[in-house]
Scaffold this active site. Structure first.
Site, PDB file in Angstrom:
ATOM      1  N   GLU A 126      13.123 -64.690  19.475  1.00 40.49           N
ATOM      2  CA  GLU A 126      13.758 -65.948  19.069  1.00 40.49           C
ATOM      3  C   GLU A 126      13.360 -67.026  20.065  1.00 40.49           C
ATOM      4  O   GLU A 126      12.926 -66.707  21.186  1.00 40.49           O
ATOM      5  CB  GLU A 126      15.284 -65.786  19.064  1.00 40.49           C
ATOM      6  CG  GLU A 126      15.733 -64.739  18.060  1.00 40.49           C
ATOM      7  CD  GLU A 126      17.243 -64.561  17.994  1.00 40.49           C
ATOM      8  OE1 GLU A 126      17.979 -65.301  18.678  1.00 40.49           O
ATOM      9  OE2 GLU A 126      17.667 -63.664  17.241  1.00 40.49           O
ATOM     10  N   GLY A 130      12.807 -64.473  24.024  1.00 35.97           N
ATOM     11  CA  GLY A 130      11.509 -63.821  23.862  1.00 35.97           C
ATOM     12  C   GLY A 130      11.467 -62.592  24.752  1.00 35.97           C
ATOM     13  O   GLY A 130      11.438 -61.461  24.284  1.00 35.97           O
ATOM     14  N   THR A 157       4.559 -62.516  13.856  1.00 41.19           N
ATOM     15  CA  THR A 157       3.229 -62.209  13.318  1.00 41.19           C
ATOM     16  C   THR A 157       3.364 -61.756  11.866  1.00 41.19           C
ATOM     17  O   THR A 157       4.214 -60.921  11.558  1.00 41.19           O
ATOM     18  CB  THR A 157       2.560 -61.112  14.171  1.00 41.19           C
ATOM     19  OG1 THR A 157       2.466 -61.584  15.507  1.00 41.19           O
ATOM     20  CG2 THR A 157       1.168 -60.773  13.650  1.00 41.19           C
ATOM     21  N   GLY A 338     -22.525 -69.803  30.909  1.00 40.32           N
ATOM     22  CA  GLY A 338     -22.612 -71.141  31.522  1.00 40.32           C
ATOM     23  C   GLY A 338     -22.137 -72.227  30.564  1.00 40.32           C
ATOM     24  O   GLY A 338     -21.181 -72.025  29.813  1.00 40.32           O
ATOM     25  N   GLU A 362       3.921 -59.014  22.570  1.00 37.28           N
ATOM     26  CA  GLU A 362       4.354 -57.617  22.727  1.00 37.28           C
ATOM     27  C   GLU A 362       4.937 -57.373  24.131  1.00 37.28           C
ATOM     28  O   GLU A 362       4.784 -56.296  24.719  1.00 37.28           O
ATOM     29  CB  GLU A 362       3.189 -56.662  22.447  1.00 37.28           C
ATOM     30  CG  GLU A 362       3.687 -55.326  21.931  1.00 37.28           C
ATOM     31  CD  GLU A 362       3.441 -55.069  20.459  1.00 37.28           C
ATOM     32  OE1 GLU A 362       3.162 -56.019  19.693  1.00 37.28           O
ATOM     33  OE2 GLU A 362       3.566 -53.895  20.077  1.00 37.28           O
ATOM     34  N   GLY A 363       5.609 -58.401  24.653  1.00 39.02           N
ATOM     35  CA  GLY A 363       6.154 -58.355  26.012  1.00 39.02           C
ATOM     36  C   GLY A 363       5.148 -58.955  26.968  1.00 39.02           C
ATOM     37  O   GLY A 363       4.020 -58.458  27.075  1.00 39.02           O
ATOM     38  N   THR A 364       5.530 -60.032  27.660  1.00 33.39           N
ATOM     39  CA  THR A 364       4.595 -60.660  28.599  1.00 33.39           C
ATOM     40  C   THR A 364       4.204 -59.640  29.670  1.00 33.39           C
ATOM     41  O   THR A 364       4.905 -58.644  29.889  1.00 33.39           O
ATOM     42  CB  THR A 364       5.252 -61.857  29.321  1.00 33.39           C
ATOM     43  OG1 THR A 364       6.351 -61.358  30.098  1.00 33.39           O
ATOM     44  CG2 THR A 364       5.754 -62.913  28.349  1.00 33.39           C
ATOM     45  N   GLN A 366       4.467 -60.036  32.718  1.00 32.15           N
ATOM     46  CA  GLN A 366       5.511 -60.011  33.741  1.00 32.15           C
ATOM     47  C   GLN A 366       6.572 -58.982  33.335  1.00 32.15           C
ATOM     48  O   GLN A 366       7.055 -58.206  34.164  1.00 32.15           O
ATOM     49  CB  GLN A 366       6.136 -61.416  33.896  1.00 32.15           C
ATOM     50  CG  GLN A 366       5.247 -62.413  34.619  1.00 32.15           C
ATOM     51  CD  GLN A 366       3.974 -62.790  33.849  1.00 32.15           C
ATOM     52  OE1 GLN A 366       3.965 -62.873  32.625  1.00 32.15           O
ATOM     53  NE2 GLN A 366       2.890 -63.011  34.574  1.00 32.15           N
TER      54      GLN A 366
HETATM   55  N1  CAA Z   1      13.563 -46.448  25.363  1.00 34.01           N
HETATM   56  C1  CAA Z   1      14.873 -46.111  25.166  1.00 34.01           C
HETATM   57  N2  CAA Z   1      15.879 -46.802  25.724  1.00 34.01           N
HETATM   58  C2  CAA Z   1      15.585 -47.830  26.509  1.00 34.01           C
HETATM   59  C3  CAA Z   1      14.256 -48.235  26.761  1.00 34.01           C
HETATM   60  C4  CAA Z   1      13.224 -47.480  26.149  1.00 34.01           C
HETATM   61  N3  CAA Z   1      11.934 -47.788  26.344  1.00 34.01           N
HETATM   62  N4  CAA Z   1      14.274 -49.312  27.569  1.00 34.01           N
HETATM   63  C5  CAA Z   1      15.557 -49.581  27.832  1.00 34.01           C
HETATM   64  N5  CAA Z   1      16.354 -48.694  27.199  1.00 34.01           N
HETATM   65  C6  CAA Z   1      17.819 -48.588  27.265  1.00 34.01           C
HETATM   66  C7  CAA Z   1      18.272 -48.461  28.712  1.00 34.01           C
HETATM   67  O1  CAA Z   1      18.251 -47.088  29.124  1.00 34.01           O
HETATM   68  C8  CAA Z   1      19.678 -49.019  28.653  1.00 34.01           C
HETATM   69  O2  CAA Z   1      20.498 -48.011  28.087  1.00 34.01           O
HETATM   70  P1  CAA Z   1      22.078 -47.849  28.496  1.00 34.01           P
HETATM   71  O3  CAA Z   1      22.726 -49.144  28.105  1.00 34.01           O
HETATM   72  O4  CAA Z   1      22.504 -46.683  27.693  1.00 34.01           O
HETATM   73  O5  CAA Z   1      22.076 -47.638  29.982  1.00 34.01           O
HETATM   74  C9  CAA Z   1      19.552 -50.143  27.629  1.00 34.01           C
HETATM   75  O6  CAA Z   1      18.408 -49.818  26.801  1.00 34.01           O
HETATM   76  C10 CAA Z   1      19.343 -51.507  28.268  1.00 34.01           C
HETATM   77  O7  CAA Z   1      18.144 -51.446  29.040  1.00 34.01           O
HETATM   78  P2  CAA Z   1      17.790 -52.491  30.198  1.00 34.01           P
HETATM   79  O8  CAA Z   1      18.985 -52.640  31.088  1.00 34.01           O
HETATM   80  O9  CAA Z   1      16.507 -52.080  30.804  1.00 34.01           O
HETATM   81  O10 CAA Z   1      17.624 -53.826  29.345  1.00 34.01           O
HETATM   82  P3  CAA Z   1      17.257 -55.320  29.793  1.00 34.01           P
HETATM   83  O11 CAA Z   1      18.106 -56.272  29.078  1.00 34.01           O
HETATM   84  O12 CAA Z   1      17.232 -55.420  31.304  1.00 34.01           O
HETATM   85  O13 CAA Z   1      15.805 -55.586  29.142  1.00 34.01           O
HETATM   86  C11 CAA Z   1      13.433 -55.573  28.888  1.00 34.01           C
HETATM   87  C12 CAA Z   1      14.748 -54.827  29.221  1.00 34.01           C
HETATM   88  C13 CAA Z   1      12.394 -54.591  29.296  1.00 34.01           C
HETATM   89  C14 CAA Z   1      13.257 -56.869  29.656  1.00 34.01           C
HETATM   90  C15 CAA Z   1      13.390 -55.874  27.358  1.00 34.01           C
HETATM   91  O14 CAA Z   1      14.270 -56.914  27.000  1.00 34.01           O
HETATM   92  C16 CAA Z   1      11.981 -56.166  26.864  1.00 34.01           C
HETATM   93  O15 CAA Z   1      11.180 -55.262  26.614  1.00 34.01           O
HETATM   94  N6  CAA Z   1      11.637 -57.465  26.684  1.00 34.01           N
HETATM   95  C17 CAA Z   1      10.337 -57.843  26.107  1.00 34.01           C
HETATM   96  C18 CAA Z   1      10.446 -57.991  24.619  1.00 34.01           C
HETATM   97  C19 CAA Z   1       9.142 -57.845  23.906  1.00 34.01           C
HETATM   98  O16 CAA Z   1       8.291 -57.044  24.267  1.00 34.01           O
HETATM   99  N7  CAA Z   1       8.991 -58.585  22.845  1.00 34.01           N
HETATM  100  C20 CAA Z   1       7.814 -58.486  22.021  1.00 34.01           C
HETATM  101  C21 CAA Z   1       8.094 -58.961  20.645  1.00 34.01           C
HETATM  102  S1  CAA Z   1       6.985 -58.290  19.460  1.00 34.01           S
HETATM  103  C22 CAA Z   1       5.532 -59.096  19.600  1.00 34.01           C
HETATM  104  O17 CAA Z   1       5.321 -59.932  20.420  1.00 34.01           O
HETATM  105  C23 CAA Z   1       4.458 -58.565  18.710  1.00 34.01           C
HETATM  106  C24 CAA Z   1       3.574 -59.490  18.037  1.00 34.01           C
HETATM  107  O18 CAA Z   1       3.842 -60.614  17.739  1.00 34.01           O
HETATM  108  C25 CAA Z   1       2.270 -58.936  17.657  1.00 34.01           C
END
Ligand code: CAA
Length: 378
Positions: A126, A130, A157, A338, A362-364, A366
């Site tokens: 959103e 993001g 996408t 060049g 698909e997730g920056t 960072q």
């Molecule tokens: N598998 C299973 N569970 C998971 C997990 C995983 N990979 N990652 C986290 N969890 C669980 C955690 O264990 C935790 O569980 P409990 O509450 O039971 O303890 C819960 O989920 C929360 O996890 P975090 O505390 O790690 O969550 P967070 O809010 O700190 O966020 C983040 C984690 C990694 C930053 C996440 O928000 C993220 O991946 N952000 C990026 C989003 C993204 O990739 N977007 C891409 C959109 S699609 C796209 O771009 C495609 C396109 O257009 C082609």
């Protein structure tokens, strides 16, 4: 340890390579310039089994593995990553159903995707959420046997082209992760509309849009997983779809290397081809070694997914390494060319523009580093 591909994988690779060279390479620059969506080419790829590759065979799909899908994706991206992203995004869109769907839901939604050419889009991001998925605001309010969705998704996408969406919404924004639910939503439901196609820097053939949900009523039977499980469904999906992003980046970089090799053999300076100068040779050598490393990391992360191991760290390492690599390699390709490389007369400026998106979607990168660091600390 076996580094070779199986006979079936070599056949698949050859089919994808031929399709890419014959159907994508000749038209890619035209679609990049016009920004049109190459629906017919993608439909042709679907006919050949190069789209929606990961629908399990019991639902009529090809049941290809994540590794198989990476092999295909590298070839498609070699032709054009805008096309490659559009095709790969179908596996992303359908993966929440594979991950969290019931038997009935899989039959209802995956079988039609396997039987005829359809696109499905993954609606997570959103404008204000993001990287911070738990901060998403699209509301799902329970009303009898349905949920009513209100809000908007961004940067989706295939947003304007898809027949189906997998949508992540929250029952209570204050509950963050615990409030999120996933739904399958046909794109023709009343209340759904989409914005204009984004005018992007690169990957211009791929369709990227805002999608608006205005009191869209979705039957409860279309919720994937339990209420509040949507966040984990999204994360488990991304663990499985980040390896193909590594493959997409590898395909872009391999194209940049091949174009650079050819150019370095033809272009003369100081009376001899520039490929004879060590300054250029070292750039080409660095490109080659980084591409090999990215492919190995990509295959390893796909293997983690296919063998059911905890893949998050490896998927993020592959996605991050390969996409940073593609940015470096395409930038160096422009350098090898060049002044010519900076013009649209030559193919490498497109590759550099296309590569930039890989570090963002698909997730920056960072966020990938954050995931890796957290997995290391576990
Ligand atoms: N598998 C299973 N569970 C998971 C997990 C995983 N990979 N990652 C986290 N969890 C669980 C955690 O264990 C935790 O569980 P409990 O509450 O039971 O303890 C819960 O989920 C929360 O996890 P975090 O505390 O790690 O969550 P967070 O809010 O700190 O966020 C983040 C984690 C990694 C930053 C996440 O928000 C993220 O991946 N952000 C990026 C989003 C993204 O990739 N977007 C891409 C959109 S699609 C796209 O771009 C495609 C396109 O257009 C082609």
């Amino acid at each position: 340890m076996e580094f070779g591909l199986s006979d079936e994988q070599l056949v698949l690779q050859e089919a994808a390579r031929r399709f890419s060279e014959q159907e994508i390479v000749p038209v890619a620059a035209g679609f990049d310039a016009s920004g049109e969506f190459p629906r017919e080419v993608i439909a042709q790829a679907w006919e050949l089994g190069l789209v929606s590759t990961q629908i399990p065979s019991q639902y009529g799909g090809l049941g290809l593995s994540c590794l198989d899908s990476c092999i295909v994706t590298e070839e498609l991206a070699f032709g054009c990553s805008g096309f490659g992203t559009s095709m790969m995004a179908n596996d992303l869109g359908l993966m929440p159903i594979v991950v969290a769907g019931t038997e009935d839901q899989k039959r209802e939604w995956l079988v039609p995707l396997a039987e005829s050419f359809k696109l499905i889009a993954f609606c997570l991001s959103e404008s204000g959420a993001g990287s911070d998925v738990a901060g998403l605001q699209l509301r799902a309010e329970k009303d009898g046997d349905s949920y009513v969705l209100n809000g908007a998704k961004c940067w989706i996408t295939n947003g304007g082209e898809a027949d189906l969406y997998t949508v992540f919404a929250t029952l209570d924004p204050g509950a963050r992760h615990a409030g999120i639910c996933a739904f399958v939503v046909p794109s023709d439901l009343p209340g759904i509309s989409f914005g204009k196609k984004e005018d992007k820097m690169g990957q211009r053939a791929s369709d990227t849009r805002v999608i608006n949900f205005d009191s869209v009523r979705v039957p409860a039977a279309q919720r994937l997983g339990e209420e509040g499980q949507g966040f984990k469904v999204a994360m488990q999906t991304l663990d499985r779809t980040r390896p193909p992003i590594g493959a997409l980046a590898t395909g872009i970089a391999r194209r940049a290397l091949e174009e650079s090799l050819q150019y370095a053999g033809e272009r003369k300076a100081f009376g001899s081809p520039i490929g004879g100068f060590q300054a250029v040779q070292f750039m080409l050598a660095d490109m080659a070694k980084d591409i090999e490393a990215a492919r190995l990391l990509t295959y390893q992360s796909a293997w983690m997914v296919d063998t059911g191991k905890r893949a998050a760290k490896y998927s993020s390492i592959a996605k991050c390494f390969a996409t940073d690599m593609a940015m470096r390699v395409t930038t160096d390709a422009v350098q090898v060319f060049g002044g010519n490389g900076y013009t649209k007369e030559y193919p490498v400026e497109k590759l550099m523009r296309d590569a930039k998106l890989m570090q963002i979607y698909e997730g920056t990168n960072q966020i990938q580093r954050l995931v890796i660091a957290r997995e290391l600390a576990r």
